[in-house]
Design an enzyme around this catalytic site. Structure first.
Site, PDB file in Angstrom:
ATOM      1  N   ASP A  36      18.078  25.534  20.346  1.00  0.00           N
ATOM      2  CA  ASP A  36      19.218  26.006  19.705  1.00  0.00           C
ATOM      3  C   ASP A  36      20.519  25.423  20.375  1.00  0.00           C
ATOM      4  O   ASP A  36      20.881  26.051  21.445  1.00  0.00           O
ATOM      5  CB  ASP A  36      19.151  27.523  19.735  1.00  0.00           C
ATOM      6  N   ASP A  44      18.006  24.742  15.873  1.00  0.00           N
ATOM      7  CA  ASP A  44      18.724  23.955  14.820  1.00  0.00           C
ATOM      8  C   ASP A  44      18.307  22.429  14.846  1.00  0.00           C
ATOM      9  O   ASP A  44      17.711  21.847  15.836  1.00  0.00           O
ATOM     10  CB  ASP A  44      20.156  24.300  14.683  1.00  0.00           C
ATOM     11  N   ASP A 222       3.065  21.901   1.868  1.00  0.00           N
ATOM     12  CA  ASP A 222       2.631  23.358   2.063  1.00  0.00           C
ATOM     13  C   ASP A 222       1.568  23.819   0.913  1.00  0.00           C
ATOM     14  O   ASP A 222       2.102  23.072  -0.461  1.00  0.00           O
ATOM     15  CB  ASP A 222       4.048  24.083   2.056  1.00  0.00           C
ATOM     16  N   GLU A 283      -1.596  20.508   3.614  1.00  0.00           N
ATOM     17  CA  GLU A 283      -2.139  21.697   4.008  1.00  0.00           C
ATOM     18  C   GLU A 283      -3.188  22.256   2.952  1.00  0.00           C
ATOM     19  O   GLU A 283      -2.568  22.694   1.997  1.00  0.00           O
ATOM     20  CB  GLU A 283      -0.823  22.837   4.391  1.00  0.00           C
TER      21      GLU A 283
END
Length: 559
Positions: A36, A44, A222, A283
């Site tokens: 971060d 981030d 995904d 996936e």
């Protein structure tokens, strides 16, 4: 639009059969928990950029970033509101471009997570659908249906959400009255697209090109076994022991439908139009290795996660069987097998391999879970399991923090949990927060170096100070040092491009094979195993003279 990042991409072309993704070690970054830079408690993209040298030092070939696109974060970014922008909590498109350029400068490829099964309910298309009438083109982008019952008050079928509860949500029409129902395999804030609609398919081909034009090296897709639903949306009751992804996908009307392969052939054509061997990784939770291999036929995806391997228990016979089957089935379609032990959806393998009770995928573990793991045994087995995995031919995936030996965080306070699974099951399933806690970089820094402020979106356990990267970097016996040695020796001996020859004579509780010049022996039994002659390249734990202790793996170069 052309970007300089694309020009900097490493080794743009490979000879057929030697593409980078066939042998790559790919490191998964869960951005909100990696690093971060802003100090707000959420990881981030600038945080990723700041640690690219650490990843180069580790020795990985590529990174895969879980979703960072614009999102209301109801499901940690897997609810996308804008597929062509970076969510402000992670930074900007300029931050992404800087991270991509920095990775390419270090010879690290970048894979972007893409979520095509569903969007956020804040996506402009879904907001347009809610305002439009039943049967409109706007609603045709999603799966809206009339309800059952005298007044449409019952859902269209009995499907249960992966996250618990029903799979349908009744919409409120523009005039304020209860209306049609929309399908959501996951959370109600994640409406499913209708992939029989050509407009949806065209939109996602354009999204692919948006990121490919920026220079990305591929996509992790995904729920690649979803998208297409069986005609008529028939009722279905899943196996209650099958875990959150529905158990055995055979016959499941929302998993593994034949029409989904047409989508991947379209995507394959898009990527083939770009240089640099861009790759698609599926996936796909499917009941057998053979069925999963159908996702990586020559004109479809390039890789598929080997969840059968991930789910295999710490048992020598079971491991030999799944390794053999994987190598055979993937080779039959001309694809490499992938190997994976942890990710952002499963209990970390430093804990999972020492569980003494069943733990279906997605259930998680918490303070009241039965069969909680012995942390010493769990880490020992995790180091041995990774040492075995990284010796196998094909491509391997690592999950951030496993190189530090991080266990699952079990004792998260109830009021800190954020996984939709926890809320939708009224706390019956702990969900995935325990594997998503921000990772430690520096032992004596705020938030263990995750940032400079000490803020963290999930609380970090006190014992993680001794697992911080700066502590492990200087310790030759640390898990980090083990991973660095494994990756260096794997590369030096070409194990990813090698072939496996099983070795006999070591007993039923041992996995033993030769890959090129390297002999690999993993002892899963209770009795020490005599080692052959040769130079020890790397061992997952201390050796006992010329014998291999339990829960230990060794790589030996022929004498």
């Amino acid at each position: 639009m052309t970007f300089t990042q694309q020009d900097a991409r490493p080794e743009l072309e490979s000879a057929p059969g030697s593409e980078w993704w066939r042998t790559a070690v790919i490191y998964q970054i869960y951005p909100r928990s990696f690093a971060d830079a802003s100090g707000d408690g959420l990881g981030d993209l600038p945080g990723v950029t700041a640690h690219l040298d650490d990843l180069k030092e580790l020795g990985v070939d590529a990174i895969w970033l879980s979703p960072f696109q614009r999102s209301p974060q109801k499901d940690a970014g897997y609810d996308v509101a804008d597929y062509r922008d970076v969510d402000p909590i992670f930074g900007t498109l300029a931050d992404f471009d800087a991270m991509l350029a920095g990775a390419h400068e270090r010879g690290i490829r970048v894979i972007v997570d893409l979520v095509p099964n569903h969007s956020s309910d804040q996506h402009v298309w879904f907001q347009e659908a809610l305002k439009a009438a039943p049967g409109s083109p706007e609603r045709a982008r999603y799966i809206f249906r009339d309800g059952k019952g005298d007044n449409g008050e019952l859902p269209p079928n009995n499907w249960e959400s992966v996250f618990g509860g029903g799979m349908w949500k009744r919409a409120t029409e523009a005039d304020g009255t209860p209306g049609q129902w929309y399908l959501h395999i996951f959370d109600e804030s994640q409406p499913d697209f209708d992939w029989t609609n050509p407009e949806v398919r065209a939109e996602f081909r354009d999204i692919l090109r948006f990121w490919l034009d920026r220079g990305v090296d591929g996509f992790r897709v995904d729920v690649a076994h979803g998208l297409i639903k069986a005609a008529g949306l028939p009722d279905f009751t899943p196996d209650p022991e099958g875990g959150s992804m529905g158990g055995d996908a055979a016959g499941v009307p929302y998993w593994g439908q034949p029409g989904v392969h047409e989508v991947w052939r379209e995507w394959h054509e898009v990527l083939a139009g770009y240089d640099g061997d861009r790759a698609l990784c599926a996936e796909a939770w499917l009941p057998t290795v053979a069925q999963t291999a159908l996702w990586v036929r020559p004109d479809e995806m390039h890789q598929a996660f080997n969840f059968a391997y991930l789910e295999t228990k710490w048992d020598a016979e079971a491991l030999r069987d799944v390794i053999t089957e994987s190598l055979d089935e993937y080779a039959a379609v001309g694809a490499p097998s992938t190997w994976v032990l942890s990710n952002h959806d499963v209990v970390r393998h430093a804990s999972r391999l020492a569980l003494t009770a069943e733990n279906p995928q997605g259930a998680g573990i918490g303070p009241k879970s039965p069969g909680k793991p012995d942390p010493v045994k769990g880490l020992r087995r995790a180091r041995a399991a990774t040492s075995l995995m990284l010796a196998l031919p094909g491509s391997s995936y690592l999950y951030q923090g496993e190189e530090l030996g991080l266990p699952e965080v079990i004792d998260l306070p109830d009021d800190a949990r954020q996984d939709p699974t926890w809320f939708r099951t009224n706390g019956e399933r702990y969900g995935r927060d325990g594997c998503r806690v921000p990772i430690p970089w520096t032992a004596d820094a705020p938030a263990y170096g995750f940032n400079a402020t000490g803020a963290a979106w999930l609380p970090q356990p006190a014992e993680w100070a001794e697992l911080a990267r700066d502590v492990q970097r200087e310790d030759p016996a640390s898990t980090l040092s083990l991973y660095r040695s494994l990756l260096a020796e794997r590369r030096a001996h070409g194990l990813g491009a090698g072939s496996l020859e099983w070795l006999d004579g070591y007993g039923d509780d041992v996995v033993a094979f030769r890959n090129g010049p390297v002999t690999v022996i993993a002892n899963l039994g209770d009795t020490a195993v005599e080692l052959p002659a040769g130079d020890v390249l790397v061992a997952s734990g201390p050796l006992d003279g010329d014998t291999l202790p339990t829960d230990t793996t060794v790589w030996i170069a022929a004498a």
